[in-house]
Structure formats: structure tokens, C-alpha cells
Design an enzyme around this catalytic site. Structure first.
Site: not given
Ligand SMILES: NC(=O)c1ccc[n+]([C@@H]2O[C@H](COP(=O)([O-])OP(=O)(O)OC[C@H]3O[C@@H](n4cnc5c(N)ncnc54)[C@H](OP(=O)(O)O)[C@@H]3O)[C@@H](O)[C@H]2O)c1
Length: 252
Positions: A90, A157, A161, A194, A196
Site C-alpha cells: 500500500n 505516478y 503504477k 480516497v 487522505t
Molecule cells: N488517496 C487516493 O485517492 C489514492 C488513489 C489511488 C491510489 N492510491 C494509492 O493508495 C496508497 C495509499 O495512499 P494514501 O492515499 O493512503 O497516501 P498517504 O495518506 O500519503 O499515506 C501514504 C502511506 O505510505 C507510507 N509511505 C510513503 N513513503 C514511504 C516510504 N518511503 N517508506 C515507508 N512508508 C512510506 C506513509 O507512511 P510514512 O510517511 O509514515 O512513511 C503512509 O503511511 C498509495 O499506494 C496510493 O498511491 C491512493
């Protein structure tokens, strides 16, 4: 002897979707290994109160070698045979956002290490270090609609992906048809849009379609992490998991 537990490893568990997926997995019969660069004391308290065994690890997943080494040692330390084992890839980043002419090594390489190379090496470690378990093995990569339809300004990105999608298909090509328990089922799943921190980063960026994302937030049209995570947790238990290797949670 206690009944075997379903073991989940969740990357990027400190915030956003990963934290919500972790919460959704806090049900009896599971155990969860969480990893990110930072801790989330509130999440840790929720996990402790749930009674579900949860281990928290700090690891920078922008370093594919150490990330794979970390996962291998976590799996080698598992002393109770699990009922199933699932890797949830994730953790991810969206930046750099901007025109292709401004792509540069300093931001592009860490992006691809985090979103693509580390998920690949961690998958390798998962395949190798779970081979001793006589149980179903699953991999869920969190993909994106942007893997399948380009967004101008998101070339890093989108490309990362899309490559992750193809990597998951490659895992299935090598492992899906092996006899159990060597078989592995893998899915790359888009989660929708989502609410976030990643969406906040997107709304603050400058690119052609940014207003669409600002409008989604202003009009309360983002999915909540909690609801999305509940649907993902249910998806993980589907008997046909792996049949649709590139999927979208909005189809369910
Ligand atoms: N939000 C959306 O609308 C959306 C849409 C499509 C896909 N996604 C995908 O869903 C996934 C989760 O996204 P999110 O929206 O929850 O993002 P987020 O809120 O930015 O959270 C990202 C998470 O990844 C961790 N992370 C980032 N870089 C890291 C690293 N170098 N090492 C370890 N952990 C790392 C962060 O933890 P730390 O900062 O504590 O390391 C955090 O827990 C991602 O793969 C994203 O591409 C999200």
C-alpha cells in the site's frame, strides 16, 4: 494450542488508506505486521485495545534492498504456522507532479524506488520466505486509476503504477498455476479517490486537472479511508481473489 491465524503485512500503515486497512483487519483470527517510516500512537492504541496481535516496524521503503531484507527477516521470525499469509503493498507517494520536461533524477528515482522497485523486491522476499508455510499466499498491490488512464502532470505516478500492474501480472504468470501451497494469487487494485493526505498533496499541486480534485473534495465526493478499507478487507477474503488481476474496488 491456539488456532492458526491469518497473517497480514501492511506497508504504509501509519496514515491514510494503510492505517484504515490495518484497522479493518483488527478482527479475531488475524495478526498484522505494519510498516512505515513513522509511528501512529493513536493507531497503536486501537490495535492494542482490539486484542489482535499487531507488530509495528519503522522502515524506509524507498530502499528496495533493505525493504526486502526487512520483510524476509520478519517472515523468518514467524513461529506459528499461519492459516494464510497476505502482503498488502500500500505504501506510495504521488510526487513529483509536474510537466515531463521537469522530471529530474533527484525526485523521479526515489518515487520509482518507493512505488515500484521496493514493492518488487518485497514481493520477491515474500515469495521466498513464505515458501515454508503450508497455507494460501496472496499479494494485494494498491494501484490507481492513474495506472490505466494517464493524468497530465502525473507521468511518474502513472508510469510507476502501470508498471506495478504489470509486475503483479508477472507474479501471477509465474506463480498462480503452481500446485498448492506453492501457488500465489496476486491482484493490483485501484481504490478510488480516497480522502487522505495524498489527496491534500494533489489539491495543493499545479497541473491541468487539479480543479477536478478540488471540486471532489469541496463537494464531499471523496471516498472515506474507512469505507474503502472495509471493502478492501472484504475483497481480500473473496474465494475468487486473483481471478481479476487488475481490479478496481469501485466495481464492487
Ligand atoms: N488517496 C487516493 O485517492 C489514492 C488513489 C489511488 C491510489 N492510491 C494509492 O493508495 C496508497 C495509499 O495512499 P494514501 O492515499 O493512503 O497516501 P498517504 O495518506 O500519503 O499515506 C501514504 C502511506 O505510505 C507510507 N509511505 C510513503 N513513503 C514511504 C516510504 N518511503 N517508506 C515507508 N512508508 C512510506 C506513509 O507512511 P510514512 O510517511 O509514515 O512513511 C503512509 O503511511 C498509495 O499506494 C496510493 O498511491 C491512493
Amino acid at each position: 494450542m491456539s488456532a492458526a491465524k491469518h497473517l497480514y503485512i501492511v506497508t504504509g500503515a501509519s496514515r491514510g488508506l494503510g492505517a484504515a486497512i490495518t484497522r479493518a483487519l483488527l478482527v479475531p483470527g488475524n495478526r498484522v505486521v505494519c510498516v512505515a517510516r513513522s509511528r501512529n500512537p493513536e493507531m497503536e492504541a486501537v490495535a492494542t485495545a482490539s486484542g489482535v496481535p499487531v507488530a509495528w516496524h519503522l522502515q524506509d521503503l524507498a530502499q528496495p534492498g533493505p525493504a526486502a531484507g526487512w520483510l524476509g527477516s520478519v517472515l523468518d521470525a514467524v513461529d506459528e504456522p499461519p492459516a494464510s499469509v497476505t502482503l498488502i503493498l500500500n505504501a506510495g507517494v504521488v510526487e513529483p507532479i509536474g510537466p515531463i520536461t521537469q522530471l529530474n533524477e533527484n525526485t523521479l528515482i526515489p518515487h520509482l524506488l518507493t512505488n515500484l522497485a521496493a514493492p518488487m523486491t518485497m514481493t520477491g522476499a515474500f515469495l521466498e520466505h513464505t515458501a515454508r508455510f503450508d497455507c494460501p499466499r496472496k499479494i494485494l498491490a494498491i494501484s490507481s486509476g492513474a495506472a490505466r488512464n494517464p493524468v497530465p502532470g502525473w507521468s511518474a505516478y502513472c508510469a510507476g503504477k502501470a508498471a506495478l500492474d504489470m509486475f503483479i501480472r508477472s507474479v501471477n504468470a509465474e506463480y498462480r498455476d503452481l500446485p498448492a501451497p506453492r501457488a500465489v494469487r496476486a491482484v493490483s487494485l485501484a481504490p478510488g479517490v480516497v480522502d487522505t493526505d495524498m489527496q491534500a498533496t494533489i489539491r495543493d499541486a499545479e497541473f491541468a486537472d487539479v480543479q477536478r480534485f478540488r471540486d471532489l473534495k469541496a463537494n464531499d465526493k471523496l471516498s472515506s479511508p474507512e469505507e474503502t478499507a472495509q471493502r478492501i478487507a472484504a475483497y481480500l477474503t473473496r474465494p475468487d481473489f486473483g481471478t481479476t488481476e487488475l481490479d478496481d474496488i469501485r466495481n464492487y
